[in-house]
Design a protein around this motif. Structure first.
Motif, short mmCIF file in Angstrom:
data_model
loop_
_atom_site.label_atom_id
_atom_site.label_comp_id
_atom_site.label_asym_id
_atom_site.label_seq_id
_atom_site.Cartn_x
_atom_site.Cartn_y
_atom_site.Cartn_z
N LYS A 5 -2.77 14.79 15.39
CA LYS A 5 -2.59 13.01 15.51
C LYS A 5 -1.55 12.48 14.47
CE LYS A 5 -6.86 12.12 16.02
NZ LYS A 5 -7.86 11.54 16.23
N ASN A 6 -0.65 11.52 14.87
CA ASN A 6 0.48 11.31 13.70
C ASN A 6 0.62 9.55 13.96
OD1 ASN A 6 2.16 11.01 11.70
ND2 ASN A 6 3.78 12.12 12.68
N LEU A 7 0.08 8.66 13.36
CA LEU A 7 0.13 7.27 13.86
C LEU A 7 0.17 6.36 12.74
CD1 LEU A 7 -2.42 8.59 15.86
CD2 LEU A 7 -1.88 6.37 17.07
N ILE A 8 0.87 5.34 13.24
CA ILE A 8 0.53 3.87 12.13
C ILE A 8 0.21 2.95 13.15
CG2 ILE A 8 2.04 2.32 11.01
CD1 ILE A 8 4.18 4.45 10.12
N ILE A 9 -0.93 2.45 12.70
CA ILE A 9 -1.54 1.34 13.70
C ILE A 9 -1.61 -0.02 12.65
CG2 ILE A 9 -3.63 0.44 14.74
CD1 ILE A 9 -4.33 3.32 14.92
N ALA A 10 -0.58 -1.15 12.87
CA ALA A 10 -0.18 -1.95 12.17
C ALA A 10 -0.76 -3.35 12.68
CB ALA A 10 1.24 -1.95 11.78
N SER A 11 -1.19 -4.06 11.80
CA SER A 11 -1.66 -5.37 12.19
C SER A 11 -0.53 -6.51 13.02
CB SER A 11 -2.46 -6.15 10.98
OG SER A 11 -2.75 -7.63 11.53
N THR A 12 0.78 -6.38 12.29
CA THR A 12 1.60 -6.91 12.85
C THR A 12 3.02 -6.63 12.68
OG1 THR A 12 2.49 -9.36 12.60
CG2 THR A 12 2.04 -8.23 10.66
N SER A 13 3.81 -6.93 13.42
CA SER A 13 5.27 -6.23 13.24
C SER A 13 6.10 -7.25 12.29
CB SER A 13 6.20 -6.59 14.54
OG SER A 13 6.19 -8.03 14.99
N THR A 14 5.73 -8.53 11.86
CA THR A 14 6.40 -9.45 11.12
C THR A 14 5.75 -10.14 10.25
OG1 THR A 14 8.23 -9.76 12.91
CG2 THR A 14 8.42 -11.22 11.02
N LEU A 15 5.99 -10.07 8.67
CA LEU A 15 5.22 -10.94 7.79
C LEU A 15 5.99 -12.22 7.72
CD1 LEU A 15 4.40 -8.26 5.22
CD2 LEU A 15 2.93 -8.99 6.83
N PRO A 29 11.49 -8.44 11.15
CA PRO A 29 10.44 -7.65 11.94
C PRO A 29 10.62 -6.18 11.52
CG PRO A 29 11.82 -9.08 13.48
CD PRO A 29 12.45 -9.17 12.21
N LEU A 30 9.44 -5.65 11.06
CA LEU A 30 9.07 -4.28 10.71
C LEU A 30 9.82 -3.75 9.33
CD1 LEU A 30 9.44 -2.38 14.03
CD2 LEU A 30 7.53 -2.98 13.27
N ASP A 31 10.23 -5.04 8.59
CA ASP A 31 10.84 -4.47 7.41
C ASP A 31 9.81 -3.89 6.42
OD1 ASP A 31 13.54 -5.23 7.38
OD2 ASP A 31 13.43 -6.97 6.09
N TYR A 32 8.54 -4.69 6.24
CA TYR A 32 7.74 -4.14 5.32
C TYR A 32 7.26 -2.62 5.88
CZ TYR A 32 3.53 -4.81 8.69
OH TYR A 32 2.61 -4.86 9.63
N LEU A 33 7.42 -1.94 7.00
CA LEU A 33 6.87 -0.72 7.43
C LEU A 33 8.37 0.28 7.83
CD1 LEU A 33 4.67 -1.63 10.10
CD2 LEU A 33 3.91 -0.61 8.24
N SER A 34 9.48 -0.11 7.13
CA SER A 34 10.54 0.51 7.28
C SER A 34 10.39 1.83 6.66
CB SER A 34 11.73 0.00 6.69
OG SER A 34 11.54 -0.29 5.34
N LEU A 67 -12.87 -3.16 12.85
CA LEU A 67 -11.81 -3.33 11.70
C LEU A 67 -11.00 -4.47 11.79
CD1 LEU A 67 -11.44 -2.04 8.81
CD2 LEU A 67 -9.50 -1.00 9.78
N GLY A 68 -11.19 -5.61 10.91
CA GLY A 68 -10.44 -6.85 10.94
C GLY A 68 -9.09 -6.64 9.99
N LEU A 69 -7.74 -6.39 10.54
CA LEU A 69 -6.63 -5.99 9.79
C LEU A 69 -5.95 -7.20 9.47
CD1 LEU A 69 -5.09 -2.71 11.44
CD2 LEU A 69 -5.91 -2.92 9.28
N ARG A 70 -5.94 -7.31 8.20
CA ARG A 70 -5.12 -8.53 7.74
C ARG A 70 -3.62 -8.35 7.84
NH1 ARG A 70 -9.63 -8.70 4.17
NH2 ARG A 70 -10.98 -10.40 4.32
N GLU A 71 -2.72 -9.32 8.09
CA GLU A 71 -1.52 -9.26 7.97
C GLU A 71 -0.71 -8.46 6.81
OE1 GLU A 71 -0.03 -11.67 11.19
OE2 GLU A 71 -1.29 -9.94 11.09
N GLY A 72 -0.06 -7.50 7.01
CA GLY A 72 0.61 -6.64 6.12
C GLY A 72 -0.29 -5.37 5.90
N SER A 73 -1.33 -5.18 6.67
CA SER A 73 -2.23 -3.98 6.62
C SER A 73 -2.02 -3.11 7.48
CB SER A 73 -3.70 -4.25 6.51
OG SER A 73 -3.88 -5.37 5.43
#
Length: 235
Positions: free
Chosen positions: A2-12, A17-22, A190-196
């Motif tokens: 498995k190879n995943l990224i599971i993000a709380s949000t796309s945009t901070l 959009p997606l800048d913080y995950l680039s 699991l409560g994922l806060r924005e940016g996590s």
């Protein structure tokens, strides 16, 4: 595999959009020439074509090609042949309903479990858990099942918000809603806060980002989980 990224949000807040995950996205899709985008979560205010076009413009800056699943005649084969997959945010009820109606819920789960790189944001992250029952979304449509991909052995609550002590709002908090779920279900949330986000590699699940996450278990007080924590044994 498995190879995943599971993000709380796309945009901070105040971000693009997606800048913080680039960099994470570049690493995830480093061997993918083209990524399959699943736009099913977006309600009717925006078409699949429009949603995909927006995502394509973001990924173009990362030198990654995007193709929407709606552009294929056979969505099952599109999933099976994909070099990478991204499921965006929107309404989780709509997303799950579309995955079932197109007969790709199981196919998608098998592909991701077999190693196809996967990025999920918001609703696209919700479906990585065992069920979608901890979504924040309105039930605008009725899916045939609440069971989802089961990539990780617990549920996600994206966009997790802490109670505001000074608020005069008398409605239920996010914590209240999750505890309502736990009153009838014995499944960690699991409560994922924005940016996590979670990075899943094979059987390893690591919390990433600047903020901690909030972990809820049946019959226990919620606890803070610090960034960098290994959640592989959480079940």
């Amino acid at each position: 595999m498995k190879n995943l990224i599971i993000a709380s949000t796309s945009t901070l807040h105040q971000g693009k959009p997606l800048d913080y995950l680039s960099q994470e996205i570049k690493n995830l899709y480093k061997d993918s020439k083209e990524v399959l985008f699943i736009p099913y979560a977006r309600p009717s205010g925006i078409t699949h074509e429009e949603y995909t076009s927006r995502v394509r413009s973001i990924f173009n800056k990362l030198n990654i090609k995007i193709r929407g699943i709606h552009e294929f005649n056979n969505p099952i084969e599109a999933i099976k042949e994909a070099e990478g997959i991204f499921t965006g945010g929107g309404n989780t009820f709509l997303l799950v309903s579309q995955l079932y109606s197109n007969k790709i819920m199981t196919v998608l789960s098998e592909a991701v479990k077999s190693g196809t790189p996967y990025l999920g944001t918001s609703a696209g992250s919700n479906i990585c858990g065992l069920s979608m029952q901890t979504t924040n979304d309105m039930p605008i449509v009725y899916p045939p099942s609440l069971q989802t991909l089961g990539i990780i052995p617990f549920n996600i609550n994206p966009h997790y918000l802490d109670p505001e002590p000074s608020s005069i709002h008398m409605g239920e908090t996010r914590e209240t809603r999750i505890n309502e779920f736990l009153a009838f279900n014995n499944l960690p949330v699991l409560g994922l806060r924005e940016g996590s986000w979670l990075v899943v590699k094979n059987n390893t699940i690591i919390l990433k980002g600047k903020l901690s996450a909030r972990l809820f278990k049946k019959g226990q007080s919620a606890i803070e989980i610090e960034s960098g924590t290994d959640l592989s044994e959480l079940k």
